[in-house]
Design a protein around this motif. Structure first.
Motif, PDB file in Angstrom:
ATOM      1  N   THR A   7       0.763  -1.266  -0.116  1.00 23.22           N
ATOM      2  CA  THR A   7      -0.201   0.078   0.049  1.00 23.22           C
ATOM      3  C   THR A   7       0.790   1.188   0.008  1.00 23.22           C
ATOM      4  O   THR A   7       2.066   1.105   0.056  1.00 23.22           O
ATOM      5  N   ARG A  55      -4.297   3.545   3.020  1.00 25.82           N
ATOM      6  CA  ARG A  55      -4.529   2.421   3.266  1.00 25.82           C
ATOM      7  C   ARG A  55      -3.512   1.405   4.346  1.00 25.82           C
ATOM      8  O   ARG A  55      -3.619   0.300   4.135  1.00 25.82           O
ATOM      9  N   GLY A 102      -4.759   4.609  -3.613  1.00 27.90           N
ATOM     10  CA  GLY A 102      -3.929   3.819  -4.360  1.00 27.90           C
ATOM     11  C   GLY A 102      -2.890   4.162  -5.112  1.00 27.90           C
ATOM     12  O   GLY A 102      -2.670   5.391  -5.193  1.00 27.90           O
TER      13      GLY A 102
END
Length: 152
Positions: free
Chosen positions: A5, A57, A143
């Protein structure tokens, strides 16, 4: 091989905490932003690091401990931020990444700057008098976008 991540690639909470330290030191010296943050709490830097950790994340601490999106939204409502302030915030946090020791690969920096641009524009819109943002949206999860990290 599992793609890390953004949170993992950045170096986790400690890296994001270094980022907020470098960044808010710059903010407090900046004539455009210092007035906006003149009364920030002693926990502000840590809270922003926790927010970024969830966005990138990592953990869900901002949601679990600090109220999630509704709490972040409440910090921006009716501030009447200007485009100049938004732009300066984005520029200062981007220029804080190197001294904070964040990864300097183009893929990470592209994702990082993309979130900063997106997030600051949302904050700007939500800060305007009469803005009616969605009250219960989730914390965004950011992301890699189109270019995941190079992993030899």
């Amino acid at each position: 091989m599992t793609t890390p991540t953004l949170y993992e690639w950045a170096g986790g909470h400690e890296a994001l905490r270094r980022l907020t330290e470098v960044f808010y030191d710059k903010v407090l010296e900046d004539p455009i932003l210092a007035p906006v943050f003149a009364h920030m709490s002693e926990n502000h830097r840590e809270h922003v690091a926790i927010w970024l950790g969830e966005v990138f994340r990592g953990h869900s601490r901002y949601t679990d401990e600090l109220g999630g999106y509704p709490a972040m939204l409440s910090h921006h409502l009716n501030l009447g931020l200007t485009e100049e302030q938004r732009s300066r915030w984005a520029a200062l946090i981007a220029s804080s990444a190197d001294p904070a020791g964040l990864p300097d690969d183009p893929e990470f920096r592209s994702a990082f700057v993309a979130y900063v641009e997106w997030g600051t524009r949302i904050a700007l819109a939500n800060s305007q008098p009469g803005a009616t943002p969605p009250p219960k949206a989730p914390v965004p999860h950011w992301g890699w976008g189109e270019a995941p990290p190079y992993q030899p």
